[in-house]
Motif scaffolding. Structure first.
Motif, PDB file in Angstrom:
ATOM      1  N   GLY A 264      -3.876 -23.078 -23.109  1.00  0.00           N
ATOM      2  CA  GLY A 264      -3.505 -22.953 -21.705  1.00  0.00           C
ATOM      3  C   GLY A 264      -3.309 -24.313 -21.053  1.00  0.00           C
ATOM      4  O   GLY A 264      -2.396 -24.495 -20.230  1.00  0.00           O
ATOM      5  N   ALA A 265      -4.148 -25.275 -21.422  1.00  0.00           N
ATOM      6  CA  ALA A 265      -4.002 -26.636 -20.889  1.00  0.00           C
ATOM      7  C   ALA A 265      -2.690 -27.256 -21.365  1.00  0.00           C
ATOM      8  O   ALA A 265      -2.006 -27.954 -20.607  1.00  0.00           O
ATOM      9  CB  ALA A 265      -5.182 -27.493 -21.319  1.00  0.00           C
ATOM     10  N   ILE A 266      -2.341 -27.004 -22.621  1.00  0.00           N
ATOM     11  CA  ILE A 266      -1.084 -27.529 -23.143  1.00  0.00           C
ATOM     12  C   ILE A 266       0.091 -26.967 -22.360  1.00  0.00           C
ATOM     13  O   ILE A 266       0.977 -27.712 -21.908  1.00  0.00           O
ATOM     14  CB  ILE A 266      -0.950 -27.197 -24.645  1.00  0.00           C
ATOM     15  N   TYR A 267       0.109 -25.664 -22.165  1.00  0.00           N
ATOM     16  CA  TYR A 267       1.218 -25.035 -21.444  1.00  0.00           C
ATOM     17  C   TYR A 267       1.232 -25.431 -19.963  1.00  0.00           C
ATOM     18  O   TYR A 267       2.287 -25.517 -19.348  1.00  0.00           O
ATOM     19  CB  TYR A 267       1.155 -23.520 -21.592  1.00  0.00           C
ATOM     20  N   PHE A 268       0.053 -25.693 -19.405  1.00  0.00           N
ATOM     21  CA  PHE A 268      -0.013 -26.113 -18.000  1.00  0.00           C
ATOM     22  C   PHE A 268       0.646 -27.479 -17.818  1.00  0.00           C
ATOM     23  O   PHE A 268       1.408 -27.697 -16.868  1.00  0.00           O
ATOM     24  CB  PHE A 268      -1.465 -26.173 -17.527  1.00  0.00           C
ATOM     25  N   HIS A 269       0.383 -28.410 -18.749  1.00  0.00           N
ATOM     26  CA  HIS A 269       0.882 -29.778 -18.595  1.00  0.00           C
ATOM     27  C   HIS A 269       2.289 -29.965 -19.168  1.00  0.00           C
ATOM     28  O   HIS A 269       3.048 -30.809 -18.666  1.00  0.00           O
ATOM     29  CB  HIS A 269      -0.075 -30.760 -19.262  1.00  0.00           C
ATOM     30  N   TYR A 270       2.645 -29.190 -20.180  1.00  0.00           N
ATOM     31  CA  TYR A 270       3.934 -29.437 -20.853  1.00  0.00           C
ATOM     32  C   TYR A 270       4.816 -28.196 -20.965  1.00  0.00           C
ATOM     33  O   TYR A 270       5.968 -28.318 -21.382  1.00  0.00           O
ATOM     34  CB  TYR A 270       3.698 -30.047 -22.234  1.00  0.00           C
ATOM     35  N   SER A 271       4.322 -27.048 -20.719  1.00  0.00           N
ATOM     36  CA  SER A 271       5.021 -25.755 -20.669  1.00  0.00           C
ATOM     37  C   SER A 271       5.523 -25.240 -22.014  1.00  0.00           C
ATOM     38  O   SER A 271       5.738 -24.050 -22.164  1.00  0.00           O
ATOM     39  CB  SER A 271       6.186 -25.785 -19.654  1.00  0.00           C
ATOM     40  N   SER A 272       5.715 -26.124 -23.014  1.00  0.00           N
ATOM     41  CA  SER A 272       6.153 -25.668 -24.338  1.00  0.00           C
ATOM     42  C   SER A 272       5.941 -26.778 -25.357  1.00  0.00           C
ATOM     43  O   SER A 272       5.740 -27.943 -24.998  1.00  0.00           O
ATOM     44  CB  SER A 272       7.642 -25.282 -24.314  1.00  0.00           C
ATOM     45  N   LYS A 273       6.002 -26.403 -26.628  1.00  0.00           N
ATOM     46  CA  LYS A 273       5.890 -27.415 -27.682  1.00  0.00           C
ATOM     47  C   LYS A 273       7.073 -28.379 -27.620  1.00  0.00           C
ATOM     48  O   LYS A 273       6.926 -29.583 -27.868  1.00  0.00           O
ATOM     49  CB  LYS A 273       5.823 -26.742 -29.064  1.00  0.00           C
ATOM     50  N   GLU A 274       8.250 -27.855 -27.273  1.00  0.00           N
ATOM     51  CA  GLU A 274       9.428 -28.715 -27.152  1.00  0.00           C
ATOM     52  C   GLU A 274       9.225 -29.795 -26.096  1.00  0.00           C
ATOM     53  O   GLU A 274       9.550 -30.964 -26.311  1.00  0.00           O
ATOM     54  CB  GLU A 274      10.676 -27.890 -26.805  1.00  0.00           C
ATOM     55  N   LYS A 275       8.672 -29.388 -24.934  1.00  0.00           N
ATOM     56  CA  LYS A 275       8.445 -30.352 -23.848  1.00  0.00           C
ATOM     57  C   LYS A 275       7.421 -31.403 -24.265  1.00  0.00           C
ATOM     58  O   LYS A 275       7.537 -32.579 -23.898  1.00  0.00           O
ATOM     59  CB  LYS A 275       7.978 -29.626 -22.583  1.00  0.00           C
ATOM     60  N   LEU A 276       6.407 -30.992 -25.005  1.00  0.00           N
ATOM     61  CA  LEU A 276       5.412 -31.942 -25.473  1.00  0.00           C
ATOM     62  C   LEU A 276       6.031 -32.913 -26.475  1.00  0.00           C
ATOM     63  O   LEU A 276       5.769 -34.121 -26.432  1.00  0.00           O
ATOM     64  CB  LEU A 276       4.240 -31.189 -26.107  1.00  0.00           C
ATOM     65  N   ALA A 277       6.869 -32.404 -27.359  1.00  0.00           N
ATOM     66  CA  ALA A 277       7.556 -33.277 -28.321  1.00  0.00           C
ATOM     67  C   ALA A 277       8.443 -34.293 -27.603  1.00  0.00           C
ATOM     68  O   ALA A 277       8.469 -35.478 -27.958  1.00  0.00           O
ATOM     69  CB  ALA A 277       8.391 -32.448 -29.290  1.00  0.00           C
TER      70      ALA A 277
END
Length: 226
Positions: free
Chosen positions: A49-62
């Motif tokens: 949930g923290a990952i999706y809160f800050h980056y919304s998706s794995k693509e955005k985090l990449a």
């Protein structure tokens, strides 16, 4: 802003940093396709949930990983702007800063791998090459105005060639025997390049002057491995 608001922002920045670095480690080790959001959650100790809160998706985090080091290159600023330093020396110092990051900085290394795997990522992955080429072109143009370039060396075309060769060199160095000695290999690369670039070629002397501008202990560190 209130003290409470500052604390919230500080916590958010710290969380993003942990997520970014954890994702980078996994992308280097496993690649983009081999890394899941759950993997990043386990590695970072943060919830999905923290990952999706800050980056919304794995693509955005990449994409955030790529932009953090690989595409923006904050290392370019200091050597490029240093006053009183001859342009070819600046170019060499700049190259060592970038090569050092590509060798030992896990976020930069992850950016390289993600860029290589960009066709498997459902987003447009930025590249650093425009920034690199622009910096190299300007420095070569300055060197030409100072009468330091060999006859026929055209700054913009030469910059593209140098950047392509440099990136290929850095990317492959770790895969070769003795790859950890990236500074020594970059020395050899510059000695070869400068024979063609310099008007009155003296590659060893120019390289030695540039090397002297690199902080002691930072010129050829052993890269950290993930």
């Amino acid at each position: 802003m209130s003290e409470g608001g500052t604390e919230v922002q500080d916590r958010a920045r710290a969380t993003r940093k942990v997520l970014l670095e954890s994702a980078a480690h996994l992308f280097v080790e496993r690649g983009y396709a081999g890394t899941s959001v759950n993997d990043i959650s386990d590695h970072s100790g943060k919830t999905s949930g923290a990952i999706y809160f800050h980056y919304s998706s794995k693509e955005k985090l990449a994409l955030a990983v790529v932009r953090e080091r690989f595409a923006t290159w904050p290392q370019l600023a200091a050597p490029y702007a240093a006053p009183g330093v001859p342009p070819l020396e600046k170019l060499i110092v700049l190259s060592f800063g970038v090569a050092r990051s590509l060798s030992e900085d896990v976020v930069a290394r992850a950016g390289v791998r993600l860029w290589a795997e960009r066709r498997g990522i459902e987003a447009t992955v930025p590249t650093p090459f425009g920034v690199w080429v622009l910096a190299a072109t300007r420095l070569l143009a300055q060197a030409r105005r100072r009468g330091e370039l060999a006859e026929g060396v055209e700054p913009s075309a030469t910059a593209v060639t140098l950047v392509c060769a440099f990136f290929g060199h850095c990317t492959l160095t770790d895969e070769l025997p003795g790859g950890h000695a990236w500074g020594e290999r970059l020395d050899q690369w510059w000695l070869l390049m400068l024979k063609s670039l310099q008007r009155d070629a003296d590659p060893a002397a120019l390289l030695a002057r540039a090397r002297a501008r690199i902080p002691v202990g930072r010129e050829d560190p052993a890269p950290s491995r993930t």
